[in-house]
Design a protein around this motif. Structure first.
Motif, PDB file in Angstrom:
ATOM      1  N   UNK A   3       0.976  -1.174  -0.064  1.00 39.22           N
ATOM      2  CA  UNK A   3       0.150  -0.003  -0.052  1.00 39.22           C
ATOM      3  C   UNK A   3       0.830   1.177   0.059  1.00 39.22           C
ATOM      4  N   UNK A   4       0.219   2.382  -0.419  1.00 38.14           N
ATOM      5  CA  UNK A   4       0.925   3.628  -0.359  1.00 38.14           C
ATOM      6  C   UNK A   4       0.349   4.536   0.791  1.00 38.14           C
ATOM      7  N   UNK A   5       1.401   5.105   1.463  1.00 37.00           N
ATOM      8  CA  UNK A   5       1.344   6.076   2.515  1.00 37.00           C
ATOM      9  C   UNK A   5       2.190   6.874   2.772  1.00 37.00           C
ATOM     10  N   UNK A   6       2.188   7.787   3.541  1.00 32.89           N
ATOM     11  CA  UNK A   6       3.292   8.951   3.674  1.00 32.89           C
ATOM     12  C   UNK A   6       4.273   8.139   4.650  1.00 32.89           C
ATOM     13  N   UNK A   7       5.607   8.752   4.386  1.00 31.09           N
ATOM     14  CA  UNK A   7       6.727   8.436   5.156  1.00 31.09           C
ATOM     15  C   UNK A   7       7.349   7.078   4.830  1.00 31.09           C
ATOM     16  N   UNK A   8       6.850   6.309   3.821  1.00 34.42           N
ATOM     17  CA  UNK A   8       7.183   4.884   3.646  1.00 34.42           C
ATOM     18  C   UNK A   8       8.520   4.840   2.946  1.00 34.42           C
TER      19      UNK A   8
END
Length: 206
Positions: free
Chosen positions: A156-161
């Protein structure tokens, strides 16, 4: 960006007073003289420039500061870097607040071994969004920080990954660090550490 923004200092008496009994625990085996204070700038996800600070081992101070300079120049998003002593050296609280850190004299969870953080030779970045994940013998899954559970699905895509081959991973690897996201039996996506074989050259008894 100037030398006033990115610099390294020895641990001052004032700073040690903040660390003593917290990150510098009573049973700490690392001499204060082998620790360094780092001050640097970093960008958050909004593109804001923030001040960061960290204590690390003198063996890696120059290379870590150089990594942070390059991450700042390319606006790599990192949310927070406060001294872990502000969290009373509670690693769980620090990670849950997505605070990056390095030195904190402690043991590896569920073991009697000194953590590489305990030597100041490991760096965690954006820990809430890049959790530590391990399947235990009873089949349960151990995740830290607990509020990072929703970020365990790395598809999945999410911030600060943090992902393989991004600029953060590349810079740490180029500077002699291993990334916990490459491990097989467990994953520590926030974590960059000096390999054991190098540590044993600096600290033969480790």
């Amino acid at each position: 960006m100037t030398d006033k923004d990115f610099y390294i200092e020895e641990i001052s008496p004032e700073l040690f007073a903040r660390m003593e009994g917290k990150s510098f625990a009573k049973h700490c085996i690392v001499p204060v003289a082998e620790l360094r204070y780092l001050h640097f700038l970093h960008k958050n996800l909004k593109g804001e420039t923030l001040e960061g600070e960290m204590v690390c081992n003198f063996h890696i101070a120059e290379r870590v500061l150089d990594i942070f300079k390059k991450l700042y120049e390319c606006s790599y998003p990192m949310e927070k870097f406060r001294l872990i002593d502000e969290y009373d050296a509670d690693d769980d609280k620090s990670m849950a607040d997505n605070n990056g850190s390095c030195f904190n004299f402690r043991l590896v969870a569920h073991t009697n071994r000194i953590s590489k953080h305990g030597l100041g030779l490991a760096v965690d970045i954006n820990p809430r969004y890049n959790p530590y994940i391990k399947t235990l013998e009873d089949g349960s899954i151990y995740i830290v920080p607990e509020n990072g559970k929703q970020y365990c699905d790395r598809d999945k895509e999410y911030p600060y990954k943090i992902v393989k081959d991004d600029i953060c991973v590349r810079l740490f690897e180029e500077n002699g660090f291993e990334w916990g996201g490459d491990w097989d039996e467990e994953k520590d996506y926030q974590h960059f550490e000096i390999p054991r074989e190098q540590i044993e050259k600096w600290y033969p008894d480790y």
